[in-house]
Design a protein around this motif. Structure first.
Motif, PDB file in Angstrom:
ATOM      1  N   LYS A   1      11.005   9.278  -4.085  1.00  0.00           N
ATOM      2  CA  LYS A   1      10.587   8.076  -4.805  1.00  0.00           C
ATOM      3  C   LYS A   1       9.073   8.062  -4.899  1.00  0.00           C
ATOM      4  CE  LYS A   1      13.312   4.441  -4.517  1.00  0.00           C
ATOM      5  NZ  LYS A   1      13.692   3.125  -4.032  1.00  0.00           N
ATOM      6  N   THR A   2       8.576   7.412  -5.925  1.00  0.00           N
ATOM      7  CA  THR A   2       7.140   7.198  -6.046  1.00  0.00           C
ATOM      8  C   THR A   2       6.878   5.728  -5.783  1.00  0.00           C
ATOM      9  OG1 THR A   2       6.920   8.962  -7.677  1.00  0.00           O
ATOM     10  CG2 THR A   2       5.142   7.356  -7.560  1.00  0.00           C
ATOM     11  N   ILE A   3       6.013   5.468  -4.816  1.00  0.00           N
ATOM     12  CA  ILE A   3       5.606   4.102  -4.475  1.00  0.00           C
ATOM     13  C   ILE A   3       4.127   3.992  -4.819  1.00  0.00           C
ATOM     14  CG2 ILE A   3       5.364   2.396  -2.641  1.00  0.00           C
ATOM     15  CD1 ILE A   3       7.545   4.034  -1.124  1.00  0.00           C
ATOM     16  N   THR A   4       3.769   2.962  -5.551  1.00  0.00           N
ATOM     17  CA  THR A   4       2.379   2.764  -5.955  1.00  0.00           C
ATOM     18  C   THR A   4       1.866   1.454  -5.388  1.00  0.00           C
ATOM     19  OG1 THR A   4       2.778   3.964  -8.009  1.00  0.00           O
ATOM     20  CG2 THR A   4       0.798   2.602  -7.916  1.00  0.00           C
TER      21      THR A   4
ATOM     22  N   ASP B   1      -1.372  -1.081  -5.659  1.00  0.00           N
ATOM     23  CA  ASP B   1      -2.593  -1.454  -6.378  1.00  0.00           C
ATOM     24  C   ASP B   1      -3.438  -2.312  -5.432  1.00  0.00           C
ATOM     25  OD1 ASP B   1      -1.571  -0.230  -8.677  1.00  0.00           O
ATOM     26  OD2 ASP B   1      -0.593  -2.080  -9.332  1.00  0.00           O
TER      27      ASP B   1
ATOM     28  N   GLN C   1       1.213  14.789  -1.465  1.00  0.00           N
ATOM     29  CA  GLN C   1       2.092  13.711  -1.927  1.00  0.00           C
ATOM     30  C   GLN C   1       1.336  12.407  -2.182  1.00  0.00           C
ATOM     31  OE1 GLN C   1       5.122  13.568   1.108  1.00  0.00           O
ATOM     32  NE2 GLN C   1       6.185  15.320   0.254  1.00  0.00           N
TER      33      GLN C   1
ATOM     34  N   ASP D   1      -6.076   6.903  -7.709  1.00  0.00           N
ATOM     35  CA  ASP D   1      -6.663   6.648  -9.024  1.00  0.00           C
ATOM     36  C   ASP D   1      -7.786   5.644  -8.794  1.00  0.00           C
ATOM     37  OD1 ASP D   1      -7.378   5.747 -11.543  1.00  0.00           O
ATOM     38  OD2 ASP D   1      -5.316   5.706 -12.291  1.00  0.00           O
TER      39      ASP D   1
ATOM     40  N   SER E   1      -5.583   2.416  -7.399  1.00  0.00           N
ATOM     41  CA  SER E   1      -4.178   2.499  -6.999  1.00  0.00           C
ATOM     42  C   SER E   1      -3.924   3.808  -6.251  1.00  0.00           C
ATOM     43  CB  SER E   1      -3.260   2.378  -8.212  1.00  0.00           C
ATOM     44  OG  SER E   1      -3.417   3.484  -9.075  1.00  0.00           O
TER      45      SER E   1
ATOM     46  N   LYS F   1      -0.729   6.324  -5.258  1.00  0.00           N
ATOM     47  CA  LYS F   1       0.668   6.699  -5.477  1.00  0.00           C
ATOM     48  C   LYS F   1       1.096   7.630  -4.358  1.00  0.00           C
ATOM     49  CE  LYS F   1       0.396   6.150 -10.348  1.00  0.00           C
ATOM     50  NZ  LYS F   1       0.629   6.538 -11.672  1.00  0.00           N
TER      51      LYS F   1
ATOM     52  N   ILE G   1       4.397   9.966  -3.200  1.00  0.00           N
ATOM     53  CA  ILE G   1       5.711  10.541  -3.473  1.00  0.00           C
ATOM     54  C   ILE G   1       6.340  10.822  -2.121  1.00  0.00           C
ATOM     55  CG2 ILE G   1       6.961  12.459  -4.510  1.00  0.00           C
ATOM     56  CD1 ILE G   1       4.604  12.676  -6.502  1.00  0.00           C
TER      57      ILE G   1
ATOM     58  N   HIS H   1       4.726  -1.235  -6.250  1.00  0.00           N
ATOM     59  CA  HIS H   1       5.804  -0.937  -7.203  1.00  0.00           C
ATOM     60  C   HIS H   1       6.148   0.520  -7.165  1.00  0.00           C
ATOM     61  CE1 HIS H   1       2.614   0.236 -10.178  1.00  0.00           C
ATOM     62  NE2 HIS H   1       1.946  -0.687  -9.528  1.00  0.00           N
TER      63      HIS H   1
END
Length: 66
Positions: free
Chosen positions: A3-6, A8, A31, A35, A40, A42, A44, A66
């Motif tokens: 899953k990718t969890i971001t 911010d 992983q 940015d 943010s 991210k 993985i 998210h």
């Protein structure tokens, strides 16, 4: 499954501190994706570590996960 969890964040410092914490518990650097323009982070992650990643990101008070 991965899953990718971001997360911010309000500040770059908070984002970098979250990344440092993730690295310190063994999340591989490959992983993690920062940015700096969007402030943010991210991540993985496999489902097995999803909860731990969420807890670490939440500690650094993201605006949104998210």
């Amino acid at each position: 499954m991965r899953k990718t969890i971001t997360g911010d964040f309000r500040t770059e410092d908070a984002m970098r501190n979250a990344m440092d914490d993730l690295l310190s518990v063994g999340i591989p650097r490959e992983q993690l994706f920062m940015d700096t323009a969007q402030i943010s982070l991210k991540v993985i992650t496999p489902e097995a570590t999803e909860r731990e990643v969420n807890e670490i990101l939440t500690r650094h008070q993201p605006i949104k996960l998210h």
